[in-house]
Design a protein around this motif. Sequence first.
Motif, PDB file in Angstrom:
ATOM      1  N   LEU A 195      -4.270  -0.174  -7.306  1.00  0.00           N
ATOM      2  CA  LEU A 195      -5.051  -1.304  -6.815  1.00  0.00           C
ATOM      3  C   LEU A 195      -5.244  -2.299  -7.954  1.00  0.00           C
ATOM      4  O   LEU A 195      -5.727  -1.925  -9.028  1.00  0.00           O
ATOM      5  CB  LEU A 195      -6.424  -0.844  -6.315  1.00  0.00           C
ATOM      6  N   GLN A 238      -1.381  -2.354  -4.134  1.00  0.00           N
ATOM      7  CA  GLN A 238      -2.162  -3.268  -3.310  1.00  0.00           C
ATOM      8  C   GLN A 238      -2.830  -4.298  -4.207  1.00  0.00           C
ATOM      9  O   GLN A 238      -3.570  -3.937  -5.136  1.00  0.00           O
ATOM     10  CB  GLN A 238      -3.243  -2.516  -2.526  1.00  0.00           C
ATOM     11  N   VAL A 240      -5.670  -6.811  -4.291  1.00  0.00           N
ATOM     12  CA  VAL A 240      -6.914  -6.917  -3.525  1.00  0.00           C
ATOM     13  C   VAL A 240      -7.525  -8.300  -3.752  1.00  0.00           C
ATOM     14  O   VAL A 240      -7.958  -8.626  -4.860  1.00  0.00           O
ATOM     15  CB  VAL A 240      -7.917  -5.825  -3.946  1.00  0.00           C
ATOM     16  N   GLY A 242     -10.325 -11.150  -3.172  1.00  0.00           N
ATOM     17  CA  GLY A 242     -11.720 -11.369  -2.810  1.00  0.00           C
ATOM     18  C   GLY A 242     -12.126 -12.801  -3.101  1.00  0.00           C
ATOM     19  O   GLY A 242     -11.547 -13.459  -3.975  1.00  0.00           O
ATOM     20  N   THR A 269     -12.704  -2.323   0.741  1.00  0.00           N
ATOM     21  CA  THR A 269     -11.391  -2.152   0.112  1.00  0.00           C
ATOM     22  C   THR A 269     -10.821  -0.764   0.378  1.00  0.00           C
ATOM     23  O   THR A 269      -9.661  -0.617   0.794  1.00  0.00           O
ATOM     24  CB  THR A 269     -11.493  -2.380  -1.406  1.00  0.00           C
ATOM     25  N   THR A 287      -7.038  -8.456   1.963  1.00  0.00           N
ATOM     26  CA  THR A 287      -8.270  -9.225   1.765  1.00  0.00           C
ATOM     27  C   THR A 287      -9.320  -8.492   2.589  1.00  0.00           C
ATOM     28  O   THR A 287      -9.567  -8.821   3.750  1.00  0.00           O
ATOM     29  CB  THR A 287      -8.102 -10.683   2.233  1.00  0.00           C
ATOM     30  N   PRO A 288      -9.916  -7.443   2.029  1.00  0.00           N
ATOM     31  CA  PRO A 288     -10.575  -6.418   2.844  1.00  0.00           C
ATOM     32  C   PRO A 288     -11.913  -6.792   3.460  1.00  0.00           C
ATOM     33  O   PRO A 288     -12.242  -6.307   4.540  1.00  0.00           O
ATOM     34  CB  PRO A 288     -10.737  -5.253   1.862  1.00  0.00           C
TER      35      PRO A 288
END
Length: 336
Positions: A195, A238, A240, A242, A269, A287-288
């Motif tokens: 990640l 991944q 990530v 935000g 996430t 884009t959790p």
Amino acid sequence: MYVTEFLARADSFIGPYTTHTLAFFGAATVVVCALKFLNAFLSLFILSGTNLRKYGPKGSWTVITGASDGIGKEFALQLAAKGFNIVLVSRTASKLAALATEIENKYPGIKTKTLAMDFSKDSAEDYKRLAEVVDGLDVAILVNNVGKSHDMPVSFLETAESEMEDIITINVKGTLKVTRAVAPGMVERKRGLILTMGSFGGFLPTPLLATYSGSKAFLQHWSTALGAELKPHGVHTQLVIGYLITSAMSKVRKSSMMIPTPKQFVKATLSKINLKGTAGGMVGTITPFWSHGVMHWAIQELLGVWNGIVLGQNYGMHANIRKRALRKKEREAKKA
């Protein structure tokens, strides 16, 4: 009725075949947009991501950089709660020791290791020590969380050279070197998850944060390319993404619908791994957090990442942030 009348009139001007072709492509465009929206909705609100046990059994290890505060600390706590042992890597030894004690007291049976290193120093000795710490460990997950932004929005030409160097050294070189230390073991075991913390600042060109924006855009491309290389070996990457999160880096203290706490963001996430629909279908990217994902979809599908209006709005927002920061700095200087 109106559509039929419109098509009939169009036929008389441009011919029936052209009209039907245009109608077909128009309908296809609507269907594609609807499917993308459905994918985003399901990914953000309904579907669950890959179970983390795919990447390692209970008792395997997670390596987390920038682990002593904010998002990094939350990753440590939440992954420990899921049964992973934790390697904590950050700058301040006392904070690492306190967090290690907190984890071991809160989750009996979970082991921790700590390594204090200042990523801005780019010390070969530090990376050697990191390699020694992870040697022989079954590392299932790597969280590349360490990062640095500008102290306040600033034009590229006014950016202090030391700040520019630190951003590139920490965000780019630090992430690459940590990954080179950890990923070979994952490849050997044929499983693992990497990640890497991205940002809307990398997704969108961000004036007045140009160096930071560029560093995060680099990580976007690097992580995706790395993912293609490692996927045949059972290792997933991944990136990530935000938006604002309450943290020391963002300098935002109050959470809201658009600004989650680190706890909320990390929980999202870990529950959305491999759901690229949260990021508008971008491969190897999530884009959790739900409101960030909705904004990502809207910008990508309705406006366009390279849209001049988006760029202008982004510039204006950060120009205003800079003005407020400078006024605050002036007030503090008068009080001193």
